[in-house]
Design a protein around this motif. Structure first.
Motif, PDB file in Angstrom:
ATOM      1  N   LEU A  28      26.235   9.710 -10.798  1.00 30.45           N
ATOM      2  CA  LEU A  28      26.259  10.255  -9.436  1.00 30.45           C
ATOM      3  C   LEU A  28      25.908   9.228  -8.375  1.00 30.45           C
ATOM      4  N   MET A  38      33.478  14.932 -10.167  1.00 32.75           N
ATOM      5  CA  MET A  38      32.436  15.808 -10.724  1.00 32.75           C
ATOM      6  C   MET A  38      32.970  17.222 -10.910  1.00 32.75           C
ATOM      7  N   VAL A  39      33.781  17.667  -9.934  1.00 29.88           N
ATOM      8  CA  VAL A  39      34.375  18.999 -10.045  1.00 29.88           C
ATOM      9  C   VAL A  39      35.240  19.064 -11.313  1.00 29.88           C
ATOM     10  N   ILE A  42      33.050  19.028 -14.550  1.00 29.10           N
ATOM     11  CA  ILE A  42      32.427  20.318 -14.844  1.00 29.10           C
ATOM     12  C   ILE A  42      33.472  21.305 -15.396  1.00 29.10           C
ATOM     13  N   PRO A  55      26.906  28.021 -10.243  1.00 28.26           N
ATOM     14  CA  PRO A  55      26.671  27.094  -9.137  1.00 28.26           C
ATOM     15  C   PRO A  55      25.238  26.573  -9.067  1.00 28.26           C
ATOM     16  N   GLN A  56      24.260  27.444  -9.348  1.00 30.56           N
ATOM     17  CA  GLN A  56      22.868  26.985  -9.197  1.00 30.56           C
ATOM     18  C   GLN A  56      22.472  25.950 -10.261  1.00 30.56           C
ATOM     19  N   ASP A  57      23.302  25.816 -11.317  1.00 27.48           N
ATOM     20  CA  ASP A  57      23.036  24.775 -12.323  1.00 27.48           C
ATOM     21  C   ASP A  57      23.624  23.421 -11.935  1.00 27.48           C
ATOM     22  N   MET A  58      24.424  23.400 -10.852  1.00 23.84           N
ATOM     23  CA  MET A  58      25.049  22.137 -10.450  1.00 23.84           C
ATOM     24  C   MET A  58      24.056  21.294  -9.671  1.00 23.84           C
ATOM     25  N   VAL A  59      23.070  20.777 -10.397  1.00 29.35           N
ATOM     26  CA  VAL A  59      22.023  19.959  -9.788  1.00 29.35           C
ATOM     27  C   VAL A  59      21.989  18.581 -10.454  1.00 29.35           C
ATOM     28  N   ILE A  60      21.406  17.642  -9.732  1.00 32.90           N
ATOM     29  CA  ILE A  60      21.319  16.256 -10.207  1.00 32.90           C
ATOM     30  C   ILE A  60      20.660  16.195 -11.580  1.00 32.90           C
ATOM     31  N   GLU A  61      19.600  17.009 -11.786  1.00 31.34           N
ATOM     32  CA  GLU A  61      18.829  16.961 -13.039  1.00 31.34           C
ATOM     33  C   GLU A  61      19.692  17.319 -14.251  1.00 31.34           C
ATOM     34  N   PHE A  63      23.212  16.709 -14.349  1.00 29.12           N
ATOM     35  CA  PHE A  63      24.480  15.980 -14.452  1.00 29.12           C
ATOM     36  C   PHE A  63      24.421  14.495 -14.113  1.00 29.12           C
TER      37      PHE A  63
END
Lengths: 79, 524
Positions: A28, A38-39, A42, A55-61, A63
């Motif tokens: 990233l 990234m889209v 995923i 959506p709420q799982d699409m975080v830096i931690e 990916f």
């Protein structure tokens, strides 16, 4: 799992085919993969591993690197 | 009184030495620290022989060091040139060569990329930001901060001196450098600070990289107001859920980005559960905001004002429009009216002023206007319109031709009607479609091409390319994308490629782009 992800990123998302990718590379922050990439990544993960990434799982931690993605997928399997 | 860019930081450091000037992730730099570090960088540059007017590249992604680099270079009297580290190598080399850049300022994240840049060092003599065994001298940030004097070098800088060069897509296949002075940059900061009433309590979300002109708000305007700029990290721009966490956690009061950054949050439903009541003003620019989505967002963030910001990088900003709560979502949103210290003309093809309400090209004369394109005299002349001195106006007036077609509505707001040429906006980035055609034609197996815009519900406009291969040649889509990535930034690479037997042409023999655009809908 590791090889599948590396292969997909290397073949579909990297701008140049001579970049050596490791599980620890920052996907990233380093600009290796752009936002459209990234889209796509995923979407590939959802299809390949037969799950939905909410959506709420699409975080830096979850990916940032391939090993982060592996951890995330492990957690999802156990849940 | 302040009249140069580095004076912005000197002034705020006197008023608010302990206030955060820039924040990035869990790190921050105060105005006091920034005023010292920019002096240290300036002193190193001067000791390396950098003279007033020399061009210095800023080669890094979003980070705190971008602020030190920008102000350090300016305080040495040199000209900063933002480079996109993700740009193709050939483009980076072109910029270094074009601007005769002697020194690059960078940070450790760029180690891998710099290695390939330095395979051919061109005019480069120094790298600052990483120390390594390179063909040119290099200095780490640590050595800059340990060894250099903290005193202001006090270089005599005039407001009319060149301050920065920002590159943008050019029609000929090579980018062109927009030249701004301290005066035009600072004029933008003063006007935008006043217009949006930016004050020391504000926390401004800066989503754009430094090489994108939208960033001047976060880098110039916010510090002029002694407020805090929160630099959104590269990773946050790609992970919507992290971005919405950031807005909440950093208590941002002003947001400025391209529409796409906001529509992505909206579509994923990531805004409802967050407390974002700190936002008081949301600015967007770069391209139109789909009205339907804007309405939804304004409903969610009902406490905030929303404004459309318009202005090509050549003039920074030139109009403003604050969107009424009850706007008609079936109509496109106006560009608004011109702002202070600015004059406009709407001209027809013969350079005659159009009748009230009629369509024409928008021309702008403003304090925030560029000096011209770097080393491109003919192009600069073409970009300007000179109104000769006359009985009514004893001085010659110079206007910039925006290339944007507009008309004024009954409330005297400007409406965007399209482009005079083949420039488009995609994901907020400015792209010349002819540049993509030139790049495609550099491939030995490609006979002819036509590149055209493709309408997209979420992304506004994407890019399509129709390609005819030479006889007996075969090419995969991937090979074409690889080829293009040698010359073009990622956002300019067509998402849709179509292989045709023949490119449709107009009766005059030119590529029929309109027909291609129409046909592409049937081809997908």
């Amino acid at each position: 799992m590791n090889e599948i992800l590396i292969k997909y990123i290397q073949e579909h998302l990297l701008s140049s085919s001579d970049i050596e990718l490791t599980s620890e590379d920052d996907l990233l922050g380093s600009g290796l993969v752009d936002s459209m990439g990234m889209v796509k990544l995923i979407a590939f993960i959802e299809q390949e591993f037969n799950l939905t990434v909410p959506p709420q799982d699409m975080v830096i931690e979850n990916f940032m690197t391939i090993s982060y993605i592996e951890n995330y997928l492990e957690q999802r399997k156990q849940a | 009184m302040i009249f140069t860019l580095p004076q912005i930081i000197k002034q705020s450091a006197k008023l608010y030495p302990d206030k955060d000037a820039f924040r990035y992730g869990n790190t921050a730099i105060t105005y006091g620290e920034l005023s010292i570090k920019m002096n240290q960088l300036a002193n190193l540059l001067i000791s390396l022989g950098i003279k007033k007017g020399d061009r210095i590249g800023i080669f890094m992604g979003r980070s705190l060091e971008t602020a030190i680099a920008l102000y350090g270079i300016s305080n040495a009297g040199a000209v900063f040139v933002p480079l996109d580290p993700q740009a193709p190598l050939s483009r980076t080399h072109f910029l270094i060569n074009d601007c005769d850049i002697k020194c690059l300022i960078t940070n450790s994240a760029q180690k891998r990329t710099l290695k390939s840049v330095l395979a051919d060092p061109l005019s480069l003599k120094n790298i600052i930001g990483i120390e390594d065994n390179w063909p040119v001298e290099s200095y780490s940030w640590t050595t800059v901060f340990e060894n250099q004097s903290k005193e202001d070098p006090n270089i005599n800088i005039l407001e009319k001196d060149l301050a920065y060069i920002m590159y943008t897509s050019g029609t000929t296949g090579q980018p062109k450098g927009i030249m701004h002075t301290h005066y035009s940059g600072l004029s933008y900061a003063k006007l935008s600070k006043a217009l949006y009433n930016v004050n020391p309590n504000d926390r401004v979300g800066n989503h754009s990289p430094l090489h994108f002109d939208i960033s001047t708000f976060g880098y110039f305007t916010t510090p002029l107001a002694s407020a805090t700029t929160v630099i959104v990290s590269e990773a946050h721009t790609k992970m919507p859920a992290s971005l919405s966490q950031l807005i909440e956690k950093e208590q941002l009061s002003i947001w400025y980005s391209v529409p796409l950054a906001l529509t992505q949050l909206l579509h994923k439903g990531l805004l409802e559960e967050k407390n974002m009541t700190s936002l008081r003003w949301v600015l967007y620019g770069g391209e139109p905001f789909p009205p339907k989505h804007l309405k939804q967002l304004m409903g969610l963030w009902s406490q905030a004002q929303f404004s459309n910001v318009y202005g090509p990088a050549e003039v920074n900003q030139c109009t403003f429009y604050t969107i009424p709560k009850n706007f008609d979502e079936t109509q496109s949103i106006p560009l608004g009216a011109i702002w202070d210290n600015t004059e406009m003309l709407i001209l027809d093809q013969e350079d005659q002023i159009v009748k009230q309400g009629e369509q024409g090209e928008l021309l702008i004369r403003s304090a925030t206007m560029m000096q011209g394109y770097w080393k491109q005299k003919a192009l600069s002349q073409k970009g300007f319109y000179k109104m000769e001195a006359s009985a009514e106006s004893p001085i010659e007036k110079i206007f910039y031709r925006t290339g944007d077609l507009v008309r004024q509505d009954e409330n005297r707001n400007l409406l965007f009607m399209g482009r005079k040429d083949r420039q488009i906006k995609t994901r907020g980035y400015r792209v010349e479609l002819d540049e993509i055609e030139t790049a495609l034609l550099r491939h030995a197996a490609i006979q002819s091409v036509g590149v055209f815009p493709v309408k997209d519900e979420e992304y506004g406009q994407l890019i399509g390319a129709a390609i005819v291969l030479k006889d007996q040649h075969k090419l995969e889509e991937k090979e074409i994308r690889n080829h293009l990535s040698n010359f073009l930034p990622w956002y300019a690479i067509p998402g849709q490629l179509f292989f045709l037997d023949e490119i449709p042409r107009t009766s005059a023999g030119k590529v029929n782009h309109k027909l291609l655009q129409k046909q592409s809908i049937n081809l997908t």
